[in-house]
Design a protein around this motif. Structure first.
Motif, PDB file in Angstrom:
ATOM      1  N   HIS A 263       0.841  -1.197   0.000  1.00  0.00           N
ATOM      2  CA  HIS A 263       0.000   0.000   0.000  1.00  0.00           C
ATOM      3  C   HIS A 263       0.878   1.251   0.000  1.00  0.00           C
ATOM      4  CE1 HIS A 263      -3.949   1.888   1.763  1.00  0.00           C
ATOM      5  NE2 HIS A 263      -3.481   2.567   0.736  1.00  0.00           N
ATOM      6  N   ALA A 264       1.930   1.218   0.805  1.00  0.00           N
ATOM      7  CA  ALA A 264       2.845   2.367   0.857  1.00  0.00           C
ATOM      8  C   ALA A 264       3.518   2.591  -0.485  1.00  0.00           C
ATOM      9  CB  ALA A 264       3.892   2.134   1.943  1.00  0.00           C
ATOM     10  N   ARG A 265       3.867   1.518  -1.148  1.00  0.00           N
ATOM     11  CA  ARG A 265       4.488   1.639  -2.475  1.00  0.00           C
ATOM     12  C   ARG A 265       3.536   2.340  -3.445  1.00  0.00           C
ATOM     13  NH1 ARG A 265       4.647  -1.140  -7.375  1.00  0.00           N
ATOM     14  NH2 ARG A 265       6.689  -1.119  -8.407  1.00  0.00           N
ATOM     15  N   THR A 266       2.272   1.927  -3.443  1.00  0.00           N
ATOM     16  CA  THR A 266       1.278   2.540  -4.330  1.00  0.00           C
ATOM     17  C   THR A 266       1.139   4.030  -4.051  1.00  0.00           C
ATOM     18  OG1 THR A 266       0.052   0.466  -4.539  1.00  0.00           O
ATOM     19  CG2 THR A 266      -1.141   2.492  -5.032  1.00  0.00           C
ATOM     20  N   LEU A 267       1.047   4.378  -2.775  1.00  0.00           N
ATOM     21  CA  LEU A 267       0.887   5.787  -2.415  1.00  0.00           C
ATOM     22  C   LEU A 267       2.130   6.608  -2.768  1.00  0.00           C
ATOM     23  CD1 LEU A 267      -0.865   5.426   1.073  1.00  0.00           C
ATOM     24  CD2 LEU A 267      -1.909   6.185  -1.070  1.00  0.00           C
ATOM     25  N   THR A 268       3.299   6.025  -2.559  1.00  0.00           N
ATOM     26  CA  THR A 268       4.543   6.747  -2.857  1.00  0.00           C
ATOM     27  C   THR A 268       4.703   6.997  -4.351  1.00  0.00           C
ATOM     28  OG1 THR A 268       5.620   5.798  -0.908  1.00  0.00           O
ATOM     29  CG2 THR A 268       7.057   6.700  -2.618  1.00  0.00           C
ATOM     30  N   LEU A 269       4.407   5.981  -5.155  1.00  0.00           N
ATOM     31  CA  LEU A 269       4.528   6.134  -6.604  1.00  0.00           C
ATOM     32  C   LEU A 269       3.542   7.173  -7.147  1.00  0.00           C
ATOM     33  CD1 LEU A 269       5.012   2.410  -7.718  1.00  0.00           C
ATOM     34  CD2 LEU A 269       6.733   4.228  -7.665  1.00  0.00           C
ATOM     35  N   ALA A 270       2.441   7.367  -6.427  1.00  0.00           N
ATOM     36  CA  ALA A 270       1.430   8.327  -6.890  1.00  0.00           C
ATOM     37  C   ALA A 270       1.726   9.759  -6.447  1.00  0.00           C
ATOM     38  CB  ALA A 270       0.053   7.908  -6.379  1.00  0.00           C
ATOM     39  N   ARG A 271       2.692   9.943  -5.566  1.00  0.00           N
ATOM     40  CA  ARG A 271       2.978  11.291  -5.060  1.00  0.00           C
ATOM     41  C   ARG A 271       3.692  12.127  -6.127  1.00  0.00           C
ATOM     42  NH1 ARG A 271       5.947  11.356   0.594  1.00  0.00           N
ATOM     43  NH2 ARG A 271       5.219  13.530   0.572  1.00  0.00           N
ATOM     44  N   PRO A 272       3.233  13.327  -6.384  1.00  0.00           N
ATOM     45  CA  PRO A 272       3.914  14.195  -7.367  1.00  0.00           C
ATOM     46  C   PRO A 272       5.088  14.933  -6.719  1.00  0.00           C
ATOM     47  CG  PRO A 272       1.974  15.287  -6.512  1.00  0.00           C
ATOM     48  CD  PRO A 272       1.995  13.927  -5.869  1.00  0.00           C
ATOM     49  N   ASN A 273       5.933  15.471  -7.542  1.00  0.00           N
ATOM     50  CA  ASN A 273       7.010  16.344  -7.088  1.00  0.00           C
ATOM     51  C   ASN A 273       7.944  15.623  -6.108  1.00  0.00           C
ATOM     52  OD1 ASN A 273       5.731  18.393  -8.611  1.00  0.00           O
ATOM     53  ND2 ASN A 273       4.338  18.792  -6.885  1.00  0.00           N
ATOM     54  N   ALA A 274       8.605  16.389  -5.234  1.00  0.00           N
ATOM     55  CA  ALA A 274       9.533  15.838  -4.253  1.00  0.00           C
ATOM     56  C   ALA A 274       9.695  16.842  -3.125  1.00  0.00           C
ATOM     57  CB  ALA A 274      10.884  15.548  -4.906  1.00  0.00           C
ATOM     58  N   TRP A 275      10.318  16.391  -2.052  1.00  0.00           N
ATOM     59  CA  TRP A 275      10.586  17.295  -0.941  1.00  0.00           C
ATOM     60  C   TRP A 275      11.513  18.413  -1.411  1.00  0.00           C
ATOM     61  CZ3 TRP A 275       8.432  18.824   3.165  1.00  0.00           C
ATOM     62  CH2 TRP A 275       9.126  19.451   4.205  1.00  0.00           C
ATOM     63  N   PHE A 276      11.252  19.650  -0.951  1.00  0.00           N
ATOM     64  CA  PHE A 276      11.935  20.805  -1.538  1.00  0.00           C
ATOM     65  C   PHE A 276      13.454  20.788  -1.319  1.00  0.00           C
ATOM     66  CE2 PHE A 276      11.365  22.165   2.780  1.00  0.00           C
ATOM     67  CZ  PHE A 276      12.368  23.074   3.036  1.00  0.00           C
ATOM     68  N   LEU A 277      13.941  20.064  -0.329  1.00  0.00           N
ATOM     69  CA  LEU A 277      15.381  19.971  -0.101  1.00  0.00           C
ATOM     70  C   LEU A 277      16.031  18.820  -0.870  1.00  0.00           C
ATOM     71  CD1 LEU A 277      15.557  20.646   3.754  1.00  0.00           C
ATOM     72  CD2 LEU A 277      16.077  22.234   1.882  1.00  0.00           C
ATOM     73  N   SER A 278      15.213  18.049  -1.539  1.00  0.00           N
ATOM     74  CA  SER A 278      15.751  16.920  -2.291  1.00  0.00           C
ATOM     75  C   SER A 278      16.232  17.378  -3.658  1.00  0.00           C
ATOM     76  CB  SER A 278      14.671  15.846  -2.454  1.00  0.00           C
ATOM     77  OG  SER A 278      15.106  14.819  -3.310  1.00  0.00           O
ATOM     78  N   SER A 362      -0.643  10.806   3.289  1.00  0.00           N
ATOM     79  CA  SER A 362      -1.084   9.422   3.460  1.00  0.00           C
ATOM     80  C   SER A 362      -1.877   9.215   4.727  1.00  0.00           C
ATOM     81  CB  SER A 362       0.125   8.489   3.474  1.00  0.00           C
ATOM     82  OG  SER A 362       0.899   8.675   4.648  1.00  0.00           O
ATOM     83  N   THR A 363      -1.879  10.203   5.623  1.00  0.00           N
ATOM     84  CA  THR A 363      -2.650  10.067   6.855  1.00  0.00           C
ATOM     85  C   THR A 363      -4.131  10.367   6.646  1.00  0.00           C
ATOM     86  OG1 THR A 363      -2.266  12.365   7.550  1.00  0.00           O
ATOM     87  CG2 THR A 363      -0.645  10.706   8.240  1.00  0.00           C
ATOM     88  N   ALA A 364      -4.511  10.739   5.429  1.00  0.00           N
ATOM     89  CA  ALA A 364      -5.932  10.957   5.141  1.00  0.00           C
ATOM     90  C   ALA A 364      -6.729   9.697   5.457  1.00  0.00           C
ATOM     91  CB  ALA A 364      -6.116  11.342   3.675  1.00  0.00           C
TER      92      ALA A 364
END
Length: 408
Positions: A263-278, A362-364
């Protein structure tokens, strides 16, 4: 203590072949595909899984371990544990009910002392696609079984009777003080709809919310001779139920962890962009997340390898039937306790830390990512893992073995 191979002879001889494993993996996968979409709804609503258990019956999974001679699939315990894991990845509550079903149904073999009677129990169960549950909570007061001159009357209350509210039969045990079974632990199975059985509907816990784990109250419930499976003769084969159930728990915690990672993999792959320090363009390409997920996946793979080995080993031991020795039983008990330790701790860690990879979104509530941790946390508290560590450590240092119980 008997060591005869004819006493309580096991129907689960040999090992599962590739064809058997593949056949039932496919069946379980199809069932899991139907269970998964409603899992979060059932969790949120604390629902009774009536339709879901009907699906288990119609799929043939409830008859998986029933001997072919009695109308079942004649499969092996290794196959059953794989099936349970597949179902539990979709819905841990349903996987738990199915796993308990297998062990409660198997009480016919573990406690029955007459071959013809054992086969008859299995034939009736297979023909009616019975789903078996129990009310054996060892930390509650014992049930009272009173001889009334012809049969017995059962009274008392047991909490955490997983699946009993929606099962076909309930396995329980008690020690009558008079009659033909006086002073012995009688194991029996009664129909769920027998007069005097009341389900209190009081299961409203943090996790396992669709497991129908409410309390059962018995008020002058008739227990006839025909309901008796057998008596506990204090021999190692019968007591293999406990390490088997503990192995079930380890497999289910593993399945929940695997489901959470997927489930975490699915949610991570769906996240756009990246953390601003990355320095990467998407969260899925962030090496920080790779490290978190990599660690959790690697530790889960180690738990899986241990569980797979013990699933086969358990099948080998119960295949010996009445020839199982106290030493056989002790060795697998301690090995399963070790699995319980790592499956619990890896599971709790992974189902919590996946939020580090999936982020605040993901805490939604709609994602339901919290239910994996809630399920492991809720169930693991019923049998504190610290005592499993003591059990493993004492045996390693001194060879000590815990007294046989419904927890060890």
């Amino acid at each position: 203590m008997t060591t005869s191979t004819t006493f309580l002879r096991s129907p689960w001889n040999g090992r599962a072949g590739d064809a058997e494993l593949e056949q039932w993996r496919q069946v379980a996968a199809r069932v899991a595909d139907q269970l998964a979409p409603g899992a979060l709804r059932r969790d949120r609503g604390n629902e009774l899984p009536v339709d879901e258990l009907t699906l288990l019956r119609s799929s043939g999974l409830v008859n998986l371990l029933v001997p072919e001679a009695a109308g079942g699939a004649g499969a092996h315990w290794e196959t059953a544990f794989h099936v349970i894991r597949t179902i539990a990845r979709a819905d841990a509550s349903i996987g738990q009910i199915l796993g308990y079903h297998y062990f409660n149904q198997a009480c016919v073999t573990f406690y029955g002392d007459d071959e013809d009677r054992r086969l008859e129990w299995y034939r009736v169960s297979a023909a009616n696609r019975w789903l078996w549950s129990d009310s054996f909570n060892p930390v509650d007061p014992d049930l009272t079984l009173t001889f009334d001159g012809s049969g017995h009357r059962l009274n008392g209350t047991k909490r955490f009777a997983t699946g009993a509210q929606v099962a076909d039969v309930i396995v329980a045990g008690a020690v009558p003080d008079s009659g033909p079974f006086a002073g012995r632990l009688v194991v029996f199975a009664v129909p769920n709809d027998r007069a005097g059985i009341e389900h209190l509907g009081d299961w409203d816990n943090l996790g396992y919310r669709a497991s129908a784990s409410s309390s059962v109250r018995y008020t002058d419930v008739a227990v006839e001779t025909a309901d008796v499976i057998g008596v506990d003769n204090d021999e190692p084969f019968s007591s293999m139920v406990t390490p088997g159930v503990q192995l079930l728990f380890g497999n289910i915690y593993l399945a929940i962890t695997q489901a959470a990672l997927a489930h975490a993999r699915t949610l991570t792959l769906a996240r756009p962009n990246a953390w601003f320090l990355s320095s990467v363009d998407r969260y899925a390409n962030d090496p920080v997340l790779h490290r978190v997920i990599g660690e959790l996946v690697a530790r889960t793979a180690a738990v899986e390898a241990l569980a797979d080995a013990l699933n086969r080993r358990f099948g080998d031991v119960v295949g010996r039937g009445g020839a199982v020795s106290a030493e056989d039983r002790a060795e697998i008990e301690v090995a399963v306790a070790a699995l319980k330790v790592v499956a619990t701790e890896v599971g709790l860690d992974a189902t919590s830390r996946i939020f580090e990879a999936t982020g605040a979104s993901s805490t939604a509530s709609r994602n339901g990512l919290d239910r994996y941790w809630r399920d492991i946390r809720t169930h693991s508290l019923h049998d504190p893992v610290e005592y499993k560590k003591i059990e493993v450590g004492a045996h390693y240092l001194t060879g000590a073995v815990q007294p046989v119980s419904l927890y060890t």
